[in-house]
Design a protein around this motif. Structure first.
Motif, PDB file in Angstrom:
ATOM      1  N   LYS A 275       1.873   6.971  -6.685  1.00 11.83           N
ATOM      2  CA  LYS A 275       0.815   7.944  -7.005  1.00 11.83           C
ATOM      3  C   LYS A 275       1.238   9.363  -6.664  1.00 11.83           C
ATOM      4  O   LYS A 275       1.030  10.290  -7.448  1.00 11.83           O
ATOM      5  CB  LYS A 275      -0.461   7.611  -6.219  1.00 11.83           C
ATOM      6  N   LYS A 276       1.807   9.526  -5.489  1.00  5.47           N
ATOM      7  CA  LYS A 276       2.224  10.850  -5.020  1.00  5.47           C
ATOM      8  C   LYS A 276       3.253  11.466  -5.963  1.00  5.47           C
ATOM      9  O   LYS A 276       3.168  12.633  -6.338  1.00  5.47           O
ATOM     10  CB  LYS A 276       2.793  10.728  -3.612  1.00  5.47           C
TER      11      LYS A 276
ATOM     12  N   ARG B 111       2.403   1.761  -3.497  1.00  9.40           N
ATOM     13  CA  ARG B 111       1.441   2.327  -4.453  1.00  9.40           C
ATOM     14  C   ARG B 111       1.194   3.813  -4.169  1.00  9.40           C
ATOM     15  O   ARG B 111       1.074   4.615  -5.086  1.00  9.40           O
ATOM     16  CB  ARG B 111       0.129   1.550  -4.410  1.00  9.40           C
ATOM     17  N   GLU B 112       1.124   4.163  -2.899  1.00  9.59           N
ATOM     18  CA  GLU B 112       0.899   5.555  -2.527  1.00  9.59           C
ATOM     19  C   GLU B 112       2.084   6.434  -2.928  1.00  9.59           C
ATOM     20  O   GLU B 112       1.902   7.560  -3.402  1.00  9.59           O
ATOM     21  CB  GLU B 112       0.636   5.659  -1.014  1.00  9.59           C
TER      22      GLU B 112
ATOM     23  N   ALA C 140       0.834  -1.213   0.000  1.00  4.28           N
ATOM     24  CA  ALA C 140       0.000   0.000   0.000  1.00  4.28           C
ATOM     25  C   ALA C 140       0.867   1.261   0.000  1.00  4.28           C
ATOM     26  O   ALA C 140       0.588   2.207  -0.743  1.00  4.28           O
ATOM     27  CB  ALA C 140      -0.923  -0.007   1.216  1.00  4.28           C
TER      28      ALA C 140
END
Length: 130
Positions: free
Chosen positions: A123-124, A119-120, A116
């Motif tokens: 994305k960031k 993935r964050e 998680a």
């Protein structure tokens, strides 16, 4: 339950057209490196639980982004003077004589725990670049 994503190729083509292929590759590389750092942090935390000399932790290395087929990828591996890459698989899976070493499954746990956050981080970084 399954999910089908449609329009991925069209989205990538539109981004390439808007920002340029070189900029998107650079942005992707930065995002991959950021995600790899998150994974390495978790991997080091897992390896701390059973460390002896700490060489396996010190030799964790992040590669430069490369093309694997038509996908950009980055790898985490072991490289250093103590050649710990030779025994990492023994630690992860065990051996006939020692089927359950202290570090068994550490890499798999790190991957699961960091998914998680990885993935964050991706994305960031992508949102910041776009």
């Amino acid at each position: 339950m399954s999910v089908t994503v449609k329009g991925e190729k069209e989205l990538m083509a539109a981004l390439d057209k808007k920002f340029g292929k070189a900029k998107m590759t650079l942005l992707t590389d930065q995002a991959l490196h950021s995600g790899a750092e998150v994974f390495v942090k978790e991997l080091k935390r897992e390896f701390e639980k059973f460390k002896d000399t700490g060489e396996s932790i010190r030799e964790i290395t992040i590669s430069k982004p490369v093309w694997v087929g038509n996908v950009r990828a980055i790898s985490v591996h072991w490289k250093g003077p103590k050649d710990r890459y030779r025994i990492i698989h023994l630690n992860e899976f065990g051996t006939v004589k020692n089927p359950n070493p202290k570090g068994k499954g550490a890499i798999a746990r790190a991957m699961r725990n960091a998914e998680a956050a990885y993935r964050e981080a991706i994305k960031k970084k992508l949102k910041a670049g776009i």
